[in-house]
Design a protein around this motif. Structure first.
Motif, mmCIF file in Angstrom:
data_model
loop_
_atom_site.group_PDB
_atom_site.id
_atom_site.type_symbol
_atom_site.label_atom_id
_atom_site.label_comp_id
_atom_site.label_asym_id
_atom_site.label_seq_id
_atom_site.Cartn_x
_atom_site.Cartn_y
_atom_site.Cartn_z
ATOM 1 N N GLY A 157 0.846 -1.194 0.000
ATOM 2 C CA GLY A 157 0.000 0.000 0.000
ATOM 3 C C GLY A 157 0.875 1.234 0.000
ATOM 4 O O GLY A 157 2.015 1.212 -0.466
ATOM 5 N N VAL A 158 0.344 2.324 0.557
ATOM 6 C CA VAL A 158 1.078 3.582 0.569
ATOM 7 C C VAL A 158 2.228 3.489 1.575
ATOM 8 O O VAL A 158 2.022 3.194 2.759
ATOM 9 N N VAL A 159 3.439 3.769 1.103
ATOM 10 C CA VAL A 159 4.600 3.751 1.980
ATOM 11 C C VAL A 159 5.550 4.863 1.561
ATOM 12 O O VAL A 159 5.689 5.163 0.374
ATOM 13 N N ALA A 160 6.181 5.488 2.548
ATOM 14 C CA ALA A 160 7.124 6.579 2.298
ATOM 15 C C ALA A 160 8.522 6.168 2.729
ATOM 16 O O ALA A 160 8.691 5.312 3.607
ATOM 17 N N MET A 161 9.540 6.784 2.097
ATOM 18 C CA MET A 161 10.930 6.556 2.495
ATOM 19 C C MET A 161 11.658 7.889 2.532
ATOM 20 O O MET A 161 11.285 8.844 1.853
ATOM 21 N N ARG A 162 12.705 7.957 3.345
ATOM 22 C CA ARG A 162 13.525 9.166 3.424
ATOM 23 C C ARG A 162 14.909 8.794 3.948
ATOM 24 O O ARG A 162 15.140 7.672 4.407
ATOM 25 N N ASP A 163 15.824 9.764 3.869
ATOM 26 C CA ASP A 163 17.184 9.649 4.420
ATOM 27 C C ASP A 163 17.835 8.318 4.047
ATOM 28 O O ASP A 163 18.377 7.612 4.894
ATOM 29 N N ALA A 164 17.818 8.017 2.747
ATOM 30 C CA ALA A 164 18.436 6.781 2.266
ATOM 31 C C ALA A 164 19.860 7.069 1.797
ATOM 32 O O ALA A 164 20.095 8.062 1.092
ATOM 33 N N TYR A 165 20.791 6.225 2.187
ATOM 34 C CA TYR A 165 22.181 6.428 1.781
ATOM 35 C C TYR A 165 22.958 5.129 1.896
ATOM 36 O O TYR A 165 22.543 4.180 2.571
ATOM 37 N N TYR A 166 24.112 5.105 1.197
ATOM 38 C CA TYR A 166 25.029 3.970 1.275
ATOM 39 C C TYR A 166 26.186 4.318 2.199
ATOM 40 O O TYR A 166 26.775 5.406 2.110
ATOM 41 N N GLU A 167 26.525 3.370 3.039
ATOM 42 C CA GLU A 167 27.660 3.499 3.942
ATOM 43 C C GLU A 167 28.718 2.482 3.536
ATOM 44 O O GLU A 167 28.392 1.354 3.151
ATOM 45 N N VAL A 168 29.968 2.898 3.611
ATOM 46 C CA VAL A 168 31.078 2.027 3.209
ATOM 47 C C VAL A 168 32.047 1.886 4.372
ATOM 48 O O VAL A 168 32.488 2.891 4.955
ATOM 49 N N ASP A 169 32.377 0.666 4.713
ATOM 50 C CA ASP A 169 33.443 0.390 5.681
ATOM 51 C C ASP A 169 34.769 0.362 4.930
ATOM 52 O O ASP A 169 34.848 -0.169 3.814
#
Length: 631
Positions: free
Chosen positions: A136-148
C-alpha cells in the motif's frame, strides 16, 4: 576500520528528473515527493527500484579505487507493510537481479522506522542497489550507502576552482548550490570545502558570495587556462592549503551530490589511486540522458580528441552497467594518451606542486596537455557528472580553427600529445582542406593564423597576448547574419526558393552518395577550384546552390558537389552565411599554406628546442603570478 557515508540516494524534482526519472529510479506505480523532510512516497502497492545511474552503488569501482571492505544501505520507511531487498547488476544481465535472501520485511508502521541492510558483494557484481516494495502507501527518506574501509579516512581539504566570463546566471546558481547544499550542511564536507571563483569578466561583486569560504577574484581575461591557474594558486595558498582542487567550468549544471561523492571518494581512496584525477562525466544539457564523455584521448593518427567510450544513455539500465564495467584499454589505442576535461576534474595538490600549472594558451588543449603531462590514473563513477551544452551547437571557428591549431602544436612541442608532430601537421592540412572545399576561405586562413602564431615561438605566448589574439580570431572568423538578412542576401543574388524558415535539421544535414566520377573530379579539382577557369559556369548554373550545416566538422561532399554557391546555416542561433567559390582566393590560401610549411621545415628543430626549454618557466607559479599581476 572506519565507516563513511559515501552516497545519498538522490531524488529530485527538477525538470531533468521529471523528464527522465529512470536516471534516478524505476517504479511500476507513481512515486512522488511527499514534502516531509525529503520523503518520497509510493502512492499505492507496488515497487520502486534504485539500480540506476545516480542511485546504484558502483562496487566494481569502489573495489578498484578504495579500501572498501563492506557496504550497507540505510533508510527510513513509514506506512504500509513493505520490504527492502538488495539488487545487483552483473555485466551480462538484462535487468537487475533481486536477491530475495537479503529481504527485510517490515510491518505497517505509523512512525519512521530505520532499516539497515548489509549488502552482498562479489567479483561478479558491477553495481548493487535496492528495491522498495509495498502492499500500500509507503514513504521513504534519508536513504544512503555506507562504506566500511580498512584504516582511517584520509584528511581531505577540497577546493573548487571555477573560471567565469560573463556567465553570471550559471555561476551565481552554482555558488548558491555550494553554499546551501554543502557549506551550510552539518557534516564533514562543510568543514573541509572552499570555493574560488575567478572572474575573468570582472562582472561580479567580490562580496556577493554570501560566505567567506567562497571567494570571488576579479581577474584579467586570460581564458580558462589562466583562470584555472589562478584558482590552483589560491587553493595552494589558502589558510588551510587544499589537498585536492576540483576544476569546474562556469557554464555547467552540477548536482551538489556529485561534489559530495567526490569528497568522500577521496577520503577512502587506496594508495594506488591516491594521486588519480577524478574525472566527472559530461551529460548534455539539451539531451539530458546522453553522457558524451568521462575521459578521452588524443587519436595518435589524427591528433584529435576522442571520447574513450561511446555515448551512453544514462536513463537505460544496460548503459548504466556498461559504463562502469567498460575497459578503456580495449578502446584506447596502446600508443594514445588519455586525459580528463576540465568541465569537472579533481586534481591532487601533490600533482600540481610536482608538475606545475597549465600552459598560458587561453582555451583549448590546456586540460588535454595538463593531463598528459601529469600522466595520472583516472577515477570515474556513475553519478559524478555535470550537464554541459552540446559541442555541436556551440561551434566556434575562433576556438576550433585558431586556438586548436596553435595550442595543439604548442602542447605537442612541450609535452608530446601524439607520437609524432606530423600528426598535427596532418591535422592542419585537413582543417584548411575541409574549409576550402566548402568555400570557407576565411576560416581556412584562421587555421593558418594559428599556425603562424605557433611559429613565433614561446616568447610570443609569454606576453599577455592571449586575450587579444582570441578576440581577433573571433572578429575575423566567418561572420553569419540573422535569417531575415540572409534571406534578403539570397534574394538579391537571385537564389530562388531559399526560405530559411522552412528548413529543418535533417534537410541541412542531408547528403548524397557521389559517383566514382564525381569523387575523382572533386579530388583532382578540389571541388572545382583548381584546373578550372573562374566563371566557367553559365548564369543559370550559378543560381543553383547547396544548403548545409555551418558546423565546421561536417563535410557533405555530395550535397555541395558541382555547386558554386553554398549557404551554411546554424539552426541553433538562426543565422547563416552565403559563400561563393573564389578561385583567386583559393590560390592565395594555398600559396600561404605552402610558404608557412616551408618556414616550419626550415626552423623545426629550433622551435622544438625553444618550446622544450620554455616549458618549465611557463608552467611555474612565479611566471603565472607575474602574468596574472598577483605579485
Amino acid at each position: 576500520m572506519a565507516s563513511i557515508r559515501f552516497a545519498n540516494i538522490l531524488l529530485e524534482t527538477k525538470p531533468r528528473a521529471l523528464h527522465f526519472p529512470t536516471m534516478y529510479y524505476r517504479a511500476d506505480v507513481p512515486f512522488r515527493p511527499s514534502g516531509e523532510n525529503g520523503a518520497w512516497t509510493l502512492t499505492e502497492g507496488g515497487a520502486v527500484d534504485f539500480t540506476t545511474y545516480f542511485n546504484a552503488l558502483s562496487v566494481i569501482k569502489l573495489r578498484r579505487y578504495t579500501r572498501a571492505t563492506a557496504y550497507r544501505l540505510h533508510l527510513q520507511v513509514q506506512g504500509a507493510p513493505c520490504s527492502v531487498t538488495q539488487t545487483r547488476a552483473t555485466r551480462l544481465g538484462m535487468t537487475p537481479e533481486v536477491l530475495a535472501q537479503t529481504a527485510v520485511e517490515l510491518p505497517h508502521t505509523d512512525r519512521w522506522t530505520d532499516v539497515v541492510l548489509d549488502l552482498l558483494d562479489d567479483e561478479q557484481s558491477v553495481l548493487v542497489g535496492f528495491q522498495l516494495a509495498s502492499e500500500g502507501v509507503v514513504a521513504m527518506r534519508d536513504a544512503y550507502y555506507e562504506v566500511d574501509i580498512d584504516g582511517d579516512p584520509r584528511t581531505v581539504d577540497l577546493a573548487i576552482a571555477t573560471t567565469t566570463f560573463r556567465k553570471e546566471s550559471f555561476i551565481r546558481k552554482n555558488m548558491k548550490l555550494v553554499r546551501t547544499e554543502l557549506l551550510d550542511a552539518d557534516d564533514d564536507i562543510s568543514r573541509h570545502l572552499t570555493m574560488h571563483v575567478v572572474d575573468n569578466g570582472r562582472t561580479l561583486d567580490p562580496q556577493e558570495s554570501g560566505d567567506p569560504r567562497i571567494t570571488i577574484s576579479p581577474n584579467e581575461n586570460v581564458g580558462g587556462a589562466g583562470g584555472f591557474a589562478r584558482g590552483m594558486i589560491e587553493a595552494m595558498e589558502q589558510s588551510t592549503p587544499a589537498t585536492n582542487v576540483l576544476l569546474m567550468d562556469d557554464d555547467v549544471e552540477v548536482s551538489p551530490e556529485s561534489i559530495r561523492r567526490t569528497y568522500e571518494l577521496l577520503r577512502m581512496v587506496n594508495d594506488e589511486y591516491a594521486e588519480a584525477f577524478v574525472s566527472g562525466a559530461m551529460l548534455n544539457i539539451e539531451d539530458t540522458e546522453v553522457m558524451r564523455e568521462d575521459t578521452a584521448y588524443i587519436d595518435p593518427e589524427l591528433g584529435i580528441c576522442m571520447p574513450a567510450k561511446s555515448r551512453m544513455m544514462v536513463s537505460q539500465y544496460l548503459d548504466v552497467v556498461d559504463n562502469e564495467a567498460f575497459d578503456e584499454e580495449l578502446s584506447v589505442p596502446a600508443n594514445a594518451h588519455r586525459y580528463a576535461a576540465w568541465w569537472y576534474c579533481c586534481i591532487p595538490m601533490s600533482v600540481i606542486r610536482r608538475v606545475g600549472l597549465p600552459l598560458p594558451v587561453f582555451v583549448r588543449y590546456d586540460d588535454v596537455e595538463y593531463s598528459i603531462r601529469s600522466n595520472p590514473k583516472f577515477m570515474t563513477m556513475n553519478g559524478i557528472c555535470v550537464w554541459h551544452a552540446k559541442f555541436e551547437i556551440r561551434y566556434n571557428a575562433g576556438v576550433e580553427r585558431y586556438q586548436r591549431t596553435r595550442n595543439g602544436m604548442i602542447a605537442q612541442m612541450t609535452t608530446g600529445l601524439a607520437p609524432d608532430f606530423d600528426t598535427f601537421l596532418k591535422g592542419l592540412h585537413r582543417q584548411v582542406d575541409l574549409e576550402m572545399r566548402k568555400f570557407n576561405y576565411t576560416d581556412a586562413e584562421l587555421a593558418l593564423d594559428g599556425f603562424e602564431d605557433f611559429l613565433k615561438g614561446p616568447k610570443f605566448i609569454e606576453q599577455p597576448v592571449a586575450q587579444e589574439r582570441f578576440m581577433r580570431a573571433n572578429r575575423i572568423k566567418e561572420q553569419m547574419v540573422p535569417f531575415d538578412e540572409l534571406s534578403q542576401q539570397a534574394e538579391d543574388m537571385g537564389l530562388k526558393d531559399f526560405d530559411p524558415e522552412r528548413l529543418t535539421r535533417p534537410m541541412m544535414e542531408m547528403d548524397r552518395q557521389r559517383s566514382l566520377q564525381e569523387r575523382a573530379f572533386d579530388y583532382l579539382t578540389h571541388n572545382g577550384q583548381r584546373f578550372i577557369p573562374a566563371g566557367s559556369k553559365d548564369e543559370a548554373g550559378a543560381e543553383s546552390y547547396a544548403v548545409i550545416t555551418h558546423d565546421g566538422w561536417e563535410y557533405p561532399a555530395g550535397a555541395i558537389h558541382g555547386e558554386d554557391i553554398i549557404i551554411a546555416v546554424d539552426w541553433a542561433s538562426r543565422k547563416g552565411v552565403i559563400r561563393r567559390k573564389d578561385t583567386k582566393r583559393y590560390r592565395e590560401v594555398v600559396k600561404r599554406y605552402k610558404r608557412d610549411m616551408a618556414y616550419f621545415k626550415k626552423h623545426r628543430e629550433r622551435l622544438a628546442q625553444e618550446y622544450k626549454d620554455a616549458a618549465l618557466k611557463l608552467e611555474s607559479v612565479g611566471f603565472w603570478k607575474r602574468y596574472l599581476d598577483m605579485e
